[in-house]
Design a protein around this motif. Structure first.
Motif, mmCIF file in Angstrom:
data_model
loop_
_atom_site.group_PDB
_atom_site.id
_atom_site.type_symbol
_atom_site.label_atom_id
_atom_site.label_comp_id
_atom_site.label_asym_id
_atom_site.label_seq_id
_atom_site.Cartn_x
_atom_site.Cartn_y
_atom_site.Cartn_z
ATOM 1 N N LEU A 122 0.605 -1.377 0.097
ATOM 2 C CA LEU A 122 -0.016 -0.155 -0.057
ATOM 3 C C LEU A 122 0.531 1.011 -0.635
ATOM 4 O O LEU A 122 0.601 2.438 -0.489
ATOM 5 C CB LEU A 122 -1.100 0.039 1.011
ATOM 6 C CG LEU A 122 -1.848 -1.206 1.245
ATOM 7 C CD1 LEU A 122 -2.640 -1.156 2.417
ATOM 8 C CD2 LEU A 122 -2.849 -1.103 0.014
ATOM 9 N N ARG A 123 1.901 0.939 0.609
ATOM 10 C CA ARG A 123 2.746 2.595 0.892
ATOM 11 C C ARG A 123 3.373 2.336 -0.360
ATOM 12 O O ARG A 123 3.208 3.998 -0.857
ATOM 13 C CB ARG A 123 3.475 2.229 2.065
ATOM 14 C CG ARG A 123 3.183 2.433 3.215
ATOM 15 C CD ARG A 123 4.536 2.084 4.173
ATOM 16 N NE ARG A 123 3.883 1.871 5.221
ATOM 17 C CZ ARG A 123 4.882 1.748 6.773
ATOM 18 N NH1 ARG A 123 5.774 1.107 6.587
ATOM 19 N NH2 ARG A 123 4.249 1.411 8.224
ATOM 20 N N LEU A 124 3.861 1.537 -1.486
ATOM 21 C CA LEU A 124 4.291 1.680 -2.436
ATOM 22 C C LEU A 124 3.814 2.402 -3.530
ATOM 23 O O LEU A 124 3.552 3.004 -4.318
ATOM 24 C CB LEU A 124 4.544 -0.121 -3.302
ATOM 25 C CG LEU A 124 4.687 0.323 -4.665
ATOM 26 C CD1 LEU A 124 6.305 0.713 -4.429
ATOM 27 C CD2 LEU A 124 4.792 -0.999 -5.168
ATOM 28 N N LEU A 125 1.962 1.864 -3.311
ATOM 29 C CA LEU A 125 1.285 2.782 -4.122
ATOM 30 C C LEU A 125 0.706 4.454 -3.371
ATOM 31 O O LEU A 125 0.019 4.761 -4.188
ATOM 32 C CB LEU A 125 0.053 1.576 -4.262
ATOM 33 C CG LEU A 125 0.570 0.602 -4.455
ATOM 34 C CD1 LEU A 125 -1.290 -0.398 -4.499
ATOM 35 C CD2 LEU A 125 0.170 0.456 -6.385
ATOM 36 N N GLY A 126 1.657 4.676 -2.957
ATOM 37 C CA GLY A 126 1.416 6.009 -2.251
ATOM 38 C C GLY A 126 0.115 6.671 -1.064
ATOM 39 O O GLY A 126 -0.974 7.446 -0.789
ATOM 40 N N VAL A 127 0.152 4.896 -0.345
ATOM 41 C CA VAL A 127 -1.605 4.713 0.553
ATOM 42 C C VAL A 127 -1.212 4.510 1.771
ATOM 43 O O VAL A 127 -0.012 4.346 2.550
ATOM 44 C CB VAL A 127 -2.271 3.812 0.614
ATOM 45 C CG1 VAL A 127 -3.870 3.598 1.622
ATOM 46 C CG2 VAL A 127 -3.164 3.125 -1.211
ATOM 47 N N ASP A 128 -1.288 6.356 2.987
ATOM 48 C CA ASP A 128 -1.319 6.496 4.138
ATOM 49 C C ASP A 128 -1.374 5.213 4.714
ATOM 50 O O ASP A 128 -3.120 5.010 5.211
ATOM 51 C CB ASP A 128 -1.959 7.884 4.201
ATOM 52 C CG ASP A 128 -0.927 8.237 5.816
ATOM 53 O OD1 ASP A 128 -0.715 7.471 6.681
ATOM 54 O OD2 ASP A 128 -1.831 9.056 6.038
ATOM 55 N N THR A 129 -0.073 4.640 5.200
ATOM 56 C CA THR A 129 -0.250 3.199 5.719
ATOM 57 C C THR A 129 0.309 3.282 6.937
ATOM 58 O O THR A 129 1.685 3.167 7.086
ATOM 59 C CB THR A 129 -0.162 2.230 5.111
ATOM 60 O OG1 THR A 129 -1.212 1.646 3.467
ATOM 61 C CG2 THR A 129 -0.449 0.684 5.547
ATOM 62 N N THR A 179 -3.636 -6.899 -1.134
ATOM 63 C CA THR A 179 -3.969 -6.174 -2.006
ATOM 64 C C THR A 179 -5.123 -5.186 -2.683
ATOM 65 O O THR A 179 -6.105 -4.382 -2.782
ATOM 66 C CB THR A 179 -2.920 -5.247 -2.599
ATOM 67 O OG1 THR A 179 -1.431 -5.482 -2.054
ATOM 68 C CG2 THR A 179 -2.576 -4.421 -3.928
ATOM 69 N N THR A 180 -5.567 -5.946 -3.848
ATOM 70 C CA THR A 180 -6.538 -6.023 -4.218
ATOM 71 C C THR A 180 -7.663 -5.947 -3.155
ATOM 72 O O THR A 180 -9.121 -4.998 -4.148
ATOM 73 C CB THR A 180 -6.427 -7.654 -5.551
ATOM 74 O OG1 THR A 180 -5.688 -7.816 -6.352
ATOM 75 C CG2 THR A 180 -7.994 -7.704 -5.812
#
Length: 260
Positions: A122-129, A179-180
């Motif tokens: 999720l962090r790789l995708l820029g999601v605040d995690t 992730t999906t």
């Protein structure tokens, strides 16, 4: 509350008749899954005083996964005490799931200690995690409530905590599947390559000349583009794993989530 059974025992009065949709049936004990969503449903003894929410959770279904409850066709709250013999229907959470007005936009998350691989994705995708591998359950609930983060977990007991403002059960045993599931359920805004996979801090471009003395000789010769985490100071560049990571980002893009 007596333990749910598939059929009432001889001489026992049938109290509740619960229909569980396909999306939620995997939460049920194995012996109940085959009939739960069909015409027969799950037969559940009822003590006459427990709330409907308690009945549902006694069957193994966390209330975080239920968007609504119906008793004899009428919408009811989870605090409702159904009548004897009532027909109960569970309505699964809609995807993407609408969040309460008090939730930040885009949504942000906190993950339990068993979801480290998902946190990095999720962090790789820029999601605040938010994630710590040593966080205890009360700490997770406290952080979720204080920062209005959605608590993601595969621990049903954690989702049953009454003080938790909002949580979700993560489907799938592998990081790709998880992730999906999160992307489909919450449709968060994605901004790949903008967060540190290690600590969740923001990444910013940094000139090679500024950090040249921190780079291995081979990296200094080969790469010219770098980012640095504003929180922990880690450096990143498109190294040997970049193609694999890019493939994961592209897979998220194909699922229809939207990007900055």
């Amino acid at each position: 509350m007596t333990r749910p059974e598939h059929r009432p025992a001889a001489g026992e009065r049938l109290r509740l008749h619960v229909h569980v949709p396909d999306e939620l049936r995997f939460f049920l004990p194995t012996r109940l899954r085959r009939r739960a969503g069909g015409q027969e449903g799950v037969y559940c003894p009822y003590d006459g005083t427990s709330s409907l929410g308690h009945v549902v959770q006694s069957l193994g279904v966390p209330l975080t996964e239920v968007a609504g409850l119906r008793a004899d066709g009428e919408p009811v709250a989870d605090s409702h005490r159904p009548a004897d013999g009532a027909h109960i229907a569970l309505v699964p959470v809609h995807r993407p799931q609408p969040l309460p007005p008090s939730a930040p936009s885009p949504p942000r998350f906190v993950l339990d200690v068993h979801l480290g691989a998902l946190a990095r994705r999720l962090r790789l995708l820029g999601v605040d995690t938010a994630y710590r591998n040593d966080a205890h359950d009360p700490e997770l609930v406290e952080q979720a409530n204080a920062e209005r983060r959605v608590l993601l977990t595969r621990d049903r007991g954690l989702l049953r905590r009454r003080t938790l403002w909002l949580g979700a059960f993560v489907r799938g045993s592998r990081a790709d599947e998880q992730t999906t599931d999160v992307l489909e359920r919450f449709d968060p805004l994605l901004a790949p390559w903008t967060r540190c996979p290690a600590c969740n801090g923001p990444l910013a471009a940094v000139a090679k000349e500024e950090i040249a003395d921190q780079l291995p000789p081979g990296t200094r010769r080969t790469y010219d583009t770098f980012t640095r985490c504003a929180s922990c100071g880690r450096l990143y560049w498109p190294g040997a794993h970049h193609a694999r990571l890019t493939a994961r980002v592209d897979a998220a893009r194909r699922r229809g989530s939207w990007f900055r």
